[in-house]
Design a protein around this motif. Structure first.
Motif, PDB file in Angstrom:
ATOM      1  N   HIS A  19       3.584  20.019  11.140  1.00  0.00           N
ATOM      2  CA  HIS A  19       4.643  20.940  10.735  1.00  0.00           C
ATOM      3  C   HIS A  19       5.970  20.561  11.391  1.00  0.00           C
ATOM      4  N   ARG A  58       7.085  19.381   3.672  1.00  0.00           N
ATOM      5  CA  ARG A  58       6.051  20.189   3.038  1.00  0.00           C
ATOM      6  C   ARG A  58       5.449  21.231   3.976  1.00  0.00           C
ATOM      7  N   ARG A  59       5.666  21.081   5.276  1.00  0.00           N
ATOM      8  CA  ARG A  59       5.117  22.023   6.247  1.00  0.00           C
ATOM      9  C   ARG A  59       6.191  22.359   7.276  1.00  0.00           C
ATOM     10  N   ASN A  94       4.037  30.010  10.083  1.00  0.00           N
ATOM     11  CA  ASN A  94       3.824  28.654   9.581  1.00  0.00           C
ATOM     12  C   ASN A  94       3.864  28.700   8.062  1.00  0.00           C
ATOM     13  N   SER A  96       3.823  26.483   4.138  1.00  0.00           N
ATOM     14  CA  SER A  96       3.449  25.334   3.315  1.00  0.00           C
ATOM     15  C   SER A  96       4.163  25.460   1.983  1.00  0.00           C
ATOM     16  N   ASP A  99       1.848  22.353  -0.411  1.00  0.00           N
ATOM     17  CA  ASP A  99       0.936  21.502   0.366  1.00  0.00           C
ATOM     18  C   ASP A  99      -0.391  22.253   0.559  1.00  0.00           C
ATOM     19  N   TYR A 100      -0.737  22.613   1.771  1.00  0.00           N
ATOM     20  CA  TYR A 100      -2.017  23.298   1.984  1.00  0.00           C
ATOM     21  C   TYR A 100      -1.943  24.733   1.494  1.00  0.00           C
TER      22      TYR A 100
END
Length: 859
Positions: A19, A58-59, A94, A96, A99-100
């Motif tokens: 991240h 992406r993170r 956090n 995303s 992404d995830y």
């Protein structure tokens, strides 16, 4: 774990998992004009989910400063009453972006909670959205949470968003910590009146894009958005039963306790409110919010006055919050350097507002006394809720204080009526909040930016160059060409045109091509750093793909350069003359003038303005080089570069330095040396709002024009006065003395006419129940003339009441006098006066005098 350790461990955990650790956004949202404040960590990332702008990573993980004190997200009234509500808090999160998704978010949430924070896994409960079988399956089958500790809840509890009216939203899953049966053995997460179960982490799964019409199409970049309140988590880890006793807030409570004999243990609510509001005020001011009567500034003022009112419950009658915020800065300044940089400004603005509130309270007391007098006369025993709300809303007078005073006088307060008025005002405020004033960006520009990227700006070095048209927009739609007489917007692959930003206006100029010519009327950045030129076609046609010559209006740009660098010199001079508390609060850099708003707490005397002007011109005459360099943000700040409060900067910043007296972060255009500015002249100085002053000034060629215009005015004035330019002031003072002498003569003649033998006022005296009344119209007297006549007639009357009315132009004056022997019978002062705008109604007023007097004389 201490709060700093929790924050650091969270960011490091997600850094290790790929991240990017993004800086906190400001409390004022930089990309959403519909939001009053940044209320969640995902606000700065909203465009990433919708695909409106290219995703740079992406993170991401952040520790975001948040404020929930107005608009859709508002916890203000709950602060101090519950163990967990705050207006200002830090949200760990956090994220995303395409992404995830749920699998990793749930796995990492559980792992961080149980292995890093070492929370007891058997005491963690989980909630999921009622239809989210996927999340339920991950928690039960892969994480192993027993089915009895997984609960399904509806949209009210487990469907999040959007932040604002539009944007990313979706189902969520919350982690709750069971603090034990000793708190409430019968409690469940759905029915928990004593807060046995504390929600400490919300995992949001953004899958939909909320539209204004209520529809929810799928997000382009579905992802993850989690939020965990740092203070609430600290209360769990530090085994405190509320957020206020944690290491991040309790020192503020101790600082307040040190100012009073009151004890936190005996009356915690005022201490908690003060601590929370002191944090909120510090960050709001550090992010550029200033007190005002609307929008964000009104929320700031309300928070401050609310904290001051709770201070009075602790015996803190004098300003004290400016002392308390020192502890806030010491506690949090190492992580949020803007607090340290703005220390003086934060303290001074708060101190000034506290003093204003003290005078507001005095005004409120006076109005309450008037209200009680009316109630005594009418026999009312309950103060109307509308009246108390008017005091609260208009003057900031607290309900509790008004209630206490009313009860001391033997009255009650209609609290329900107050609540209805308050709710009505909130509804009006919610419907009136149309945004921050920033123009919402049309989707076409976001799409073009995604396709074309940022524009290569070459205007620091060039004012004209050969470029290629990459896009044309007309009436909000992409087109292939513009023809003669049409207007639209043009995007280029590179440009010498500066787009409006940082207070500097956009460039104008021309586009020249073989087949057409266009006037550039303005330049903006409408998405990212893509520069959009507003144009009008003078002749021919311009098409996408055409090579053209882009030419900035060079003289106009030169004037702008002069004014922009002069603005930097002005700020340096203001700090030199007035003090380091001076910071920019807004600016306009235009070709014909500059406007500079800055923090200062009183008007500036003319002699000091001249000192400031003289110093700026000294900087100009030194002919210092203007140095420009790219530096890492932290390095620039450490070197002392001035930053604009509330501005979020990139990691690499542009530093503009002049000699050893000015260093600012700035993306604008500037002169190469100060000497080319020529001369600087202050045109005006005024107040903008509480604690903010404004200077308007000119330099270069516009300065010559202003000085010559003033010379022409001075010469013309001297001619009208039959005087020399050098003695205009002496001549004006002499004329003023003569005018005052003549006015005194006129007043004498008017009084003589009013009281002369030709007017027999005493023949108009009436006897009403043994009281004499003289009610008469008088010609040509103002209020002062009526008062003088009343005094003379009162002496002649001996005992009685006099009512006089007079018209002068379109103004009506009334004056009423009572001889001293009768004042006790009416309970009134011996003289009162009033005015009006309908002099034709004066005869009616005089005619009603007997009836009014008879009413007042009744026992």
């Amino acid at each position: 774990m201490k709060s700093d350790e929790i924050r650091a461990s969270f960011l490091e955990y997600f850094r290790e998992r790929g991240h990017v650790i993004a800086r906190s956004d400001t409390i004022v949202p930089g990309n959403d004009p519909t939001l009053l404040f940044t209320s969640a960590g995902m606000v700065q990332f909203k465009p990433y989910y919708s695909g409106e702008i290219p995703v740079p990573y992406r993170r991401a993980a952040t520790s975001q400063k948040c404020l929930r004190a107005g608009g859709k997200a508002n916890d203000l009234d709950e602060v101090g009453k519950t163990s967990r509500h705050l207006t200002f808090f830090e949200m760990l999160g956090n994220f995303s972006f395409g992404d995830y998704f749920k699998q990793e978010a749930i796995q990492w949430g559980w792992e961080f909670s149980t292995q890093v924070l070492r929370l007891n896994p058997e005491l963690i409960w989980v909630s999921v959205y009622q239809d989210d079988d996927e999340a339920h399956g991950i928690w039960s089958k892969e994480i192993g949470v027993p089915a009895g500790r997984i609960i399904r809840l509806g949209a009210k509890d487990n469907f999040w968003g959007p932040a604002g009216e539009t944007g990313a939203c979706g189902p969520c899953s919350e982690l709750l910590y069971d603090r034990g049966v000793s708190i409430d053995p019968a409690a469940t997460p759905e029915n928990d009146p004593h807060e046995r179960f504390i929600e400490f982490w919300n995992l949001v799964f953004p899958q939909f894009d909320q539209q204004l019409d209520g529809s929810r199409p799928p997000l382009k970049n579905r992802g993850i958005d989690t939020g965990m309140g740092l203070e609430r988590l600290a209360s769990l880890l530090q085994r405190k039963d509320n957020v206020f006793d944690t290491d991040g807030i309790f020192p503020i409570i101790e600082a307040t306790q040190g100012l009073t004999s009151a004890k936190y243990a005996k009356n915690p609510v005022p201490f908690r409110v003060i601590a929370d509001h002191a944090r909120a005020l510090s960050f709001m001011i550090a992010d550029g919010i200033l007190p005002s009567n609307e929008g964000r500034g009104y929320v700031l003022r309300r928070l401050l006055r609310r904290a001051a009112r709770f201070g009075r419950e602790l015996g803190l009658e004098k300003p004290f919050l400016h002392q308390v915020v020192t502890t806030v800065i010491e506690l949090m300044g190492h992580h949020y350097p803007e607090l340290v940089e703005g220390r003086i400004q934060i303290q001074k603005i708060i101190h000034t507002e506290e003093e204003r509130f003290a005078s507001t309270l005095a005004r409120g007391m006076s109005l309450l006394d008037e209200l009680f007098a009316k109630m005594k006369k009418s026999g009312d025993l309950a103060v109307a809720g509308e009246e108390v709300f008017r005091l609260h809303d208009t003057y900031g007078f607290p309900l509790d204080l008004a209630t206490d005073i009313a009860e001391d006088r033997g009255y009650t307060v209609d609290r329900e009526g107050f609540k209805r008025a308050m709710e009505r005002q909130r509804e009006q405020a919610r419907s009136a909040w149309t945004g921050s004033g920033q123009q919402a960006i049309a989707p076409i520009y976001r799409k073009l930016h995604e396709l074309l990227g940022d524009t290569d700006f070459q205007g620091y070095d060039l004012t004209e160059c050969n470029v290629t048209i990459t896009a044309i927009v007309k009436n909000g739609e992409p087109v292939e060409q513009l023809s003669e007489g049409e207007s639209g917007e043009i995007v280029l692959d590179r440009t010498p045109f500066y787009a409006e930003s940082g207070g500097q206006v956009g460039d104008t100029g021309v586009f020249d091509a073989v087949d057409g010519n266009a006037q550039v009327t303005d330049t903006h950045k409408l998405a990212g750093k893509m520069i959009v030129h507003s144009v009008h076609l003078n002749r021919g046609v311009l098409r996408v793909g055409d090579n053209i010559d882009a030419k900035v209006d060079a003289q106009r740009r030169t004037n702008i350069l002069n004014h922009h660098t002069a603005t930097h010199l002005l700020q340096a001079a203001l700090q030199n003359v007035l003090g380091d508390h001076v910071h920019q609060a807004g600016s306009l850099v235009a070709p014909d003038r500059l406007r500079f708003d800055f923090t200062h707490f009183e008007g500036i005397e003319q002699v000091r303005l001249q000192d400031i002007e003289r110093l700026v011109n000294d900087y100009i005459r030194r002919d210092e080089p203007v140095a420009i360099a790219q530096k890492p943000l932290q390095e620039a700040r450490a070197a002392g570069a001035m930053a604009l409060f509330g501005e979020k900067y990139e990691d690499i910043v542009r530093v503009v330095s002049v000699g050893d007296f000015s260093m600012e972060l700035c993306g604008g255009t500037h002169v190469p040396r100060t000497g080319v500015i020529g001369y600087f002249k202050i045109v005006s100085e005024s107040s903008v709002s509480s604690g903010v002053r404004r200077i308007e000034a000119v330099c270069g060629e516009p300065c010559v024009e202003v000085i010559q215009q003033r010379d022409r005015q001075l010469i013309a004035t001297a001619q009208l006065l039959s005087a020399n330019v050098d003695n205009v002031e002496v001549r004006v003072r002499a004329l003023q003395d003569e005018i005052r002498r003549l006015q005194r003569e006129v007043e004498k003649w008017k009084q003589a006419a009013a009281t002369g033998a030709s007017v027999d006022y005493m023949s108009q005296v009436q006897d009403l129940n043994g009281v004499k009344l003289l009610a008469a119209l008088v010609e040509g007297q103002d209020a002062a003339g009526l008062r003088a006549l009343l005094d003379k007639l009162r002496d002649k009357l001996g005992s009685g009441v006099i009512v006089l009315g007079s018209a002068e132009g379109d103004k009506a004056s009334l004056c009423v006098g009572v001889t001293k022997d009768l004042t006790a019978r009416g309970g009134r002062p011996d003289m009162a006066q009033a005015g009006g705008k309908n002099p034709e109604r004066l005869p009616d007023a005089i005619e009603q005098a007997p009836e009014v007097l008879i009413t007042l004389l009744k026992p």
